[in-house]
Scaffold this motif. Structure first.
Motif, mmCIF file in Angstrom:
data_model
loop_
_atom_site.group_PDB
_atom_site.id
_atom_site.type_symbol
_atom_site.label_atom_id
_atom_site.label_comp_id
_atom_site.label_asym_id
_atom_site.label_seq_id
_atom_site.Cartn_x
_atom_site.Cartn_y
_atom_site.Cartn_z
ATOM 1 N N VAL A 41 0.728 -1.026 -0.488
ATOM 2 C CA VAL A 41 0.280 0.228 -0.054
ATOM 3 C C VAL A 41 1.355 1.386 -0.418
ATOM 4 O O VAL A 41 2.062 1.270 1.041
ATOM 5 C CB VAL A 41 -1.039 0.261 1.157
ATOM 6 N N ASP A 42 0.677 2.278 -0.944
ATOM 7 C CA ASP A 42 1.240 3.226 -1.001
ATOM 8 C C ASP A 42 2.898 3.220 -0.834
ATOM 9 O O ASP A 42 4.242 3.806 -1.057
ATOM 10 C CB ASP A 42 1.560 4.275 -0.010
ATOM 11 N N GLY A 43 3.583 1.664 -1.823
ATOM 12 C CA GLY A 43 4.776 1.276 -1.935
ATOM 13 C C GLY A 43 5.354 0.844 -0.919
ATOM 14 O O GLY A 43 6.606 0.192 -0.582
ATOM 15 N N TYR A 44 4.677 0.438 0.224
ATOM 16 C CA TYR A 44 5.019 0.003 1.376
ATOM 17 C C TYR A 44 4.863 -1.093 1.674
ATOM 18 O O TYR A 44 3.380 -1.775 1.721
ATOM 19 C CB TYR A 44 4.833 0.525 3.147
ATOM 20 N N PRO A 45 5.277 -2.034 1.480
ATOM 21 C CA PRO A 45 5.078 -3.713 1.888
ATOM 22 C C PRO A 45 3.602 -4.101 3.722
ATOM 23 O O PRO A 45 4.652 -2.870 4.604
ATOM 24 C CB PRO A 45 5.935 -4.660 2.017
ATOM 25 N N THR A 62 0.724 4.060 5.657
ATOM 26 C CA THR A 62 0.307 5.284 4.408
ATOM 27 C C THR A 62 0.601 6.323 4.251
ATOM 28 O O THR A 62 1.875 7.073 4.827
ATOM 29 C CB THR A 62 -1.403 5.264 4.407
ATOM 30 N N ASP A 63 0.498 7.075 3.244
ATOM 31 C CA ASP A 63 1.283 8.235 3.144
ATOM 32 C C ASP A 63 0.243 9.692 3.710
ATOM 33 O O ASP A 63 0.945 10.454 3.619
ATOM 34 C CB ASP A 63 1.133 9.029 1.284
ATOM 35 N N TYR A 73 -8.783 5.383 -0.803
ATOM 36 C CA TYR A 73 -8.135 4.102 0.311
ATOM 37 C C TYR A 73 -9.425 3.053 0.435
ATOM 38 O O TYR A 73 -9.276 1.538 1.641
ATOM 39 C CB TYR A 73 -8.116 4.091 2.000
ATOM 40 N N LEU A 74 -10.196 2.969 1.202
ATOM 41 C CA LEU A 74 -12.137 2.611 1.100
ATOM 42 C C LEU A 74 -11.832 1.120 -0.028
ATOM 43 O O LEU A 74 -11.595 -0.219 0.478
ATOM 44 C CB LEU A 74 -13.010 3.260 1.078
ATOM 45 N N ASN A 158 -12.929 16.637 4.649
ATOM 46 C CA ASN A 158 -13.289 16.278 3.105
ATOM 47 C C ASN A 158 -12.886 15.172 2.681
ATOM 48 O O ASN A 158 -11.985 14.879 1.373
ATOM 49 C CB ASN A 158 -12.963 17.822 2.507
ATOM 50 N N GLY A 159 -12.441 14.016 3.849
ATOM 51 C CA GLY A 159 -11.947 12.512 2.984
ATOM 52 C C GLY A 159 -13.065 11.793 2.516
ATOM 53 O O GLY A 159 -13.058 10.735 2.127
#
Length: 316
Positions: A41-45, A62-63, A73-74, A158-159
């Motif tokens: 996720v976001d380039g991170y394992p 996450t970033d 993300y959902l 505002n997510g």
């Protein structure tokens, strides 16, 4: 044989956004053996820890804070973690007049509009007691454990829209350190949370009396204190807390308010054994709670009785 459980935690490790999650992740990496999974996720394992009972704990870096960009993300959350038993968002707390030196937990929901995420009082109870146990063990005497009113930070950031809360069915709680830089960067506070995250599924054996908590302020002392209250072989199960100011703005005195309250009750795993209200609650809201008490056959009582649980007339 008790089957193993699975929990997932989301941590925004961008320190320019979140001043807490990165410190907690560092503590986790120091204390536990975390192994990489094949999920990224976001380039991170995504990392995984297995405890001695076979319970699985996953850590998603996450970033951005996931609820600040829920549309993004959902789908990821549902694709990889929809069958999990519990989820947590590790983050920071701040705000005007916010108390400092706190370790706080709150359920997910938007009280005003009446959208409530699923809540599991058993695991929340385990978490809060573990935070307290580890706070004492760490000598973090100037910090305190507290609950917050149910809310979802995706609204103010505002997510996403409130209805999106229902699209992730796993019970999700926010686990926060507040509310100033000195608290956010306190290494002992980070370690306390790191230890508690792996303690989610270890219960006390107490029988929980699940409560719907209504009224009071956002950090309501009466409800927070009830978390640590025990009697005989019982304890209170605290999950959704509906502060007074959102009851007012959500017009809970109207017929639609009763529907919102029922939505909240239905989201609490195991149902409720009672409804507790802050004594300052206005009569119109108390009447709504009395109607619900009759419908669900549970006692409706003032917050002062939380200190005298043997006087509560439980119906089950």
């Amino acid at each position: 044989m008790i089957s193993a459980k699975k929990a997932v935690y989301f941590l925004c490790i961008n320190s320019d956004i979140d001043p807490v999650a990165g410190h907690v992740f560092d503590a986790l990496s120091e204390i536990y053996k975390l192994v990489e999974t094949q999920v990224t996720v976001d380039g991170y394992p995504v990392l995984k820890h297995l405890d001695d009972k076979g319970n699985e704990f996953y850590f998603v870096r996450t970033d951005k804070v996931v609820c600040h960009d829920y549309g993004r993300y959902l789908p990821i959350m549902n694709r990889h973690f929809s069958d999990f038993d519990m989820a947590g968002l590790v983050t920071w707390h701040e705000g005007q007049n916010a108390p400092d030196k706190i370790l706080s937990v709150h359920t997910t929901g938007d009280v005003e509009t009446g959208y409530f995420g699923n809540a599991d009082p058993v695991y929340i109870h385990n978490l809060l007691l573990s935070l307290e146990k580890n706070r004492i063990a760490a000598g973090l005497e100037d910090f305190r454990i507290t609950t917050e009113g149910t809310h979802w930070s995706g609204i103010v950031n505002n997510g996403g829209t409130p209805d999106m809360i229902l699209q992730f069915s796993v019970p999700l709680v926010d686990i926060e350190i507040g509310s100033t830089q000195s608290s956010w960067s306190n290494p002992l506070a980070s370690k306390v949370i790191a230890h508690a995250l792996i303690d989610f599924f270890n219960g006390t054996g107490k029988k929980l009396k699940n409560l719907l908590c209504v009224g009071g302020v956002h950090f309501e002392p009466a409800f927070a204190a009830a978390v640590l209250q025990t009697w005989v072989d019982n304890a209170f199960g605290i999950s959704h807390i509906l502060p007074n100011h959102w009851l007012v703005s959500g017009h809970y005195e109207l017929e639609d308010g009763l529907v919102k309250l029922e939505n909240c009750i239905k989201s609490i795993k195991g149902g409720i054994d009672g409804i507790v209200f802050h004594d300052n609650l206005k009569g119109a809201y108390k009447e709504q709670l009395r109607l619900l008490g009759k419908k669900y056959n549970v006692p409706v009582f003032k917050h002062q009785l939380l200190r005298r649980p043997l006087e509560i007339q439980w119906n089950r």
